[in-house]
Every structure is written in structure tokens, then in C-alpha cells.
Design an enzyme around this catalytic site. Structure first.
Site, mmCIF file in Angstrom:
data_model
loop_
_atom_site.group_PDB
_atom_site.id
_atom_site.type_symbol
_atom_site.label_atom_id
_atom_site.label_comp_id
_atom_site.label_asym_id
_atom_site.label_seq_id
_atom_site.Cartn_x
_atom_site.Cartn_y
_atom_site.Cartn_z
ATOM 1 N NE ARG A 162 17.712 -15.564 -55.948
ATOM 2 C CZ ARG A 162 17.847 -14.593 -55.471
ATOM 3 N NH1 ARG A 162 19.088 -13.681 -55.298
ATOM 4 N NH2 ARG A 162 17.092 -14.091 -54.436
ATOM 5 N NE ARG A 220 21.159 -28.803 -53.157
ATOM 6 C CZ ARG A 220 19.317 -29.022 -53.710
ATOM 7 N NH1 ARG A 220 20.253 -30.404 -54.260
ATOM 8 N NH2 ARG A 220 18.746 -28.279 -54.423
ATOM 9 N NE ARG A 221 17.422 -27.648 -56.835
ATOM 10 C CZ ARG A 221 17.181 -27.102 -56.209
ATOM 11 N NH1 ARG A 221 17.197 -25.235 -56.611
ATOM 12 N NH2 ARG A 221 15.798 -26.704 -55.284
ATOM 13 C CE LYS A 258 14.537 -25.078 -49.847
ATOM 14 N NZ LYS A 258 15.293 -24.103 -51.227
ATOM 15 C CG ASP A 259 14.946 -20.030 -47.220
ATOM 16 O OD1 ASP A 259 15.990 -21.055 -48.315
ATOM 17 O OD2 ASP A 259 14.438 -20.381 -47.280
ATOM 18 N NE ARG A 290 13.175 -19.507 -58.216
ATOM 19 C CZ ARG A 290 13.637 -21.143 -57.290
ATOM 20 N NH1 ARG A 290 14.972 -21.208 -57.646
ATOM 21 N NH2 ARG A 290 13.509 -20.251 -56.119
ATOM 22 C CB CYS A 342 23.471 -20.566 -50.779
ATOM 23 S SG CYS A 342 22.022 -20.897 -49.746
#
Length: 317
Positions: A151, A133-134, A85-86, A157, A244
Site C-alpha cells: 500500500r 483484481r491484479r 477507478k476510485d 511503493r 475494490c
């Protein structure tokens, strides 16, 4: 005996999943009698240095891979382990994805301070996520929630959940599984409520196109089913020129009964999403097909016909 130098980010998750990949490659080398040993090279990326700004404001996709790819082109490393996903939808000339190993759970996971699910969170709960997105999909489902940026690496986190007044945070389930921290998961977000990021739960093993030895080794590690579904998602992302910086999600399944999805034998089913940052508009389309690249383009075009390009243009500014 050739030493294959493996490049990775310096985060705990990146090092853990790189170690898991190297162990799998060592097993392949033993079975195939291939004369390779492995060495890890830690590389600091721009995305790891900038922790006080949301990804969407500092460039999004590519932030965690550019320095690693440069090291590969300079032949300082021979392959790199990325979270898929990166990875940007297009790779630099001369580099390729040599393997996409079997995917782990692609869903997003909710980690709640008091063990409540998404539906059970109190009115106006403070929820942390670094992902547009979330945030878009959560706001669409629960407009009352206060979504705030968070972040840092997974462990930091998780600490911020306790120290910065969040009621819950959202993380990729895959990272928690790879770290052995799945017991922290309160609940999973169903894909019909929150579509994952493109390639979430999958790794991409990148190498030089000219390196025949490494390409052969990685071909033995590749999972064709995962490679096909991730290729459909990445084609969708590339067709919309997404990253992103914009709220885009996608999930493809291939005759797969896991993760609450089921697809007819032989075909890929792809669902793609484009949303407005405030969650007031969520566009979704689903299609099935045999060819990943064409399927991704088809779903992108379906969304484009409903106004996705206007939403994305507005978000990009």
C-alpha cells in the site's frame, strides 16, 4: 471574476493531475473568454489515512472520494478531480460527472527491481500489488508467484520495491505517466493477461448538478470517446455491484488501435472479467454495441450466467 475551488486528495499524484486539469481548464477559459480563476483545496480522505490494511478490508471504492464529495455538497468546493477507478459506480444525489478528459494508457505496468518482464521473473518471485483484481489475474497466469500486498502512494511503493524484498511491483501505467516516471516501467501487462480496473487511465471531474457555470466549462473539457468507453465499464461494474473488495476488471475500446486493441469503426467493444482471489477461476466475456450502459449490463449478465455472482458472493463473505 468567480473563483472555482477544486478539491483533491493530498497525494503527490492527485495534486499533479489536479494541476494538469486546472491548466487545461485555464486554456479553455482563455479561448472562450470565460471569467474564472482556480484555487486548490486539499482534502484528507479515509483511504489516505489507512495505509497498513488492504483496500478490500476497509471498504474499497469510495474510500478516496467520500470526504471530497461531502465538501462539494457543503459548497466548500466547486469541482473535484478523481482517478476514475476510485469512483463508486453511483454518485450521491445532486452530484454528477461533468467531464471525463481523454484517457491515458489504461494498462497495468510491471516495475521490476532487476529489469525482468513478467514472463522473465524467477520462479516464486515476490510481487507487490494492493489490488485483488491484479492478484487474481497474476496468479492465474503465473501460479508460482508470491503475491503480497503493498500500500501507499506511488513514490512510497517504488521505494518499498527496493527496501522490502520485492522482485517486482504492479502499478497503473497512467499514474507513472502523469508523474513523468514512465522510465521506471519495465513492461506493460497486456490486457488479455491482466484486464485493467474499471476507468483506469481516466479522470472523472465531479461537480454539482445545479452549478450551470461549472457544468458548461466542464462540457468543453469532456472527451466523448473516453466518456463512452468509461461509461460502458462503469455500467458493467455497477451491474455486478463490484468494487475494490472483489476481483473485477474491464476494458472498453472505441474504434481505437492504441494499447494493443482494435475495434470496428463506430462500436464499443467491452471485455469484462470476474475472478476468484486465488486465480483458479477467471471468467471473461466480450461483447460489442453502440450503447455504453446497455453494453455494460449485457457483459455483466453474460458473466452472471457463468457463475460470476457465486464467485462475488463468496469473496464478499
Amino acid at each position: 471574476m468567480r473563483t472555482i475551488v477544486v478539491g483533491t486528495r493530498q497525494s503527490q499524484l492527485a495534486l499533479t493531475q489536479t494541476g494538469q486539469v486546472i491548466n487545461a481548464l485555464k486554456q479553455i477559459c482563455e479561448l472562450q473568454a470565460l471569467p474564472f480563476q482556480f484555487e486548490i483545496r486539499k482534502i484528507l480522505t479515509k483511504g489516505d489515512q489507512i495505509l497498513d490494511v488492504t483496500l478490500s478490508k476497509v471498504g474499497g471504492k469510495g474510500l478516496f472520494v467520500k470526504e471530497i464529495e461531502q465538501a462539494m455538497m457543503d459548497k466548500e468546493i466547486d469541482l473535484a478531480v478523481h482517478s476514475m477507478k476510485d469512483m463508486p459506480s453511483e454518485l450521491p444525489e445532486g452530484l454528477m460527472t461533468g467531464a471525463v478528459p481523454r484517457r491515458v494508457d489504461p494498462r497495468d505496468a510491471l516495475i521490476s527491481r532487476v529489469g525482468t518482464t513478467l514472463d522473465e521473473l524467477p520462479q516464486g518471485a515476490k510481487v507487490g500489488t494492493s489490488s485483488l483484481r491484479r492478484a487474481s489475474q497474476l496468479k492465474a497466469y503465473r501460479p508460482d508467484l508470491h503475491i503480497e500486498s503493498i500500500r501507499g502512494n506511488i513514490d512510497s511503493r517504488l521505494r518499498k520495491l527496493e527496501t522490502e524484498g520485492f522482485d517486482a511491483i504492479i502499478l497503473a501505467a497512467a499514474g507513472l505517466y502523469r508523474m513523468g516516471w514512465e522510465d521506471r516501467i519495465t513492461s506493460f501487462l497486456p490486457v488479455d493477461i491482466c484486464l485493467p480496473a474499471v476507468g483506469q487511465g481516466a479522470l472523472g471531474i465531479e461537480c454539482r448538478e445545479e452549478d450551470e457555470e461549472v457544468r458548461h466549462l466542464l462540457s468543453l473539457y469532456n472527451d466523448p470517446d473516453t466518456a463512452a468507453t468509461v461509461a460502458a465499464e462503469r455500467s458493467f461494474l455497477g451491474s455486478l455491484n463490484g468494487g475494490c473488495q472483489v476481483p473485477i476488471g474491464a476494458f472498453a475500446s472505441l474504434h481505437n488501435k492504441e494499447w494493443g486493441d482494435e475495434t470496428p469503426e463506430g462500436g464499443i467493444r467491452l471485455t469484462g472479467m470476474v475472478g476468484s482471489p486465488d486465480g483458479t477461476v477467471i471468467l471473461k466475456e466480450t461483447a460489442s454495441g453502440e450503447r455504453p450502459h446497455e453494453l455494460g449490463e449485457q457483459v455483466a449478465e453474460m458473466l452472471r450466467s457463468r457463475g460470476a455472482e457465486e464467485i462475488l458472493s463468496e469473496v464478499r463473505g
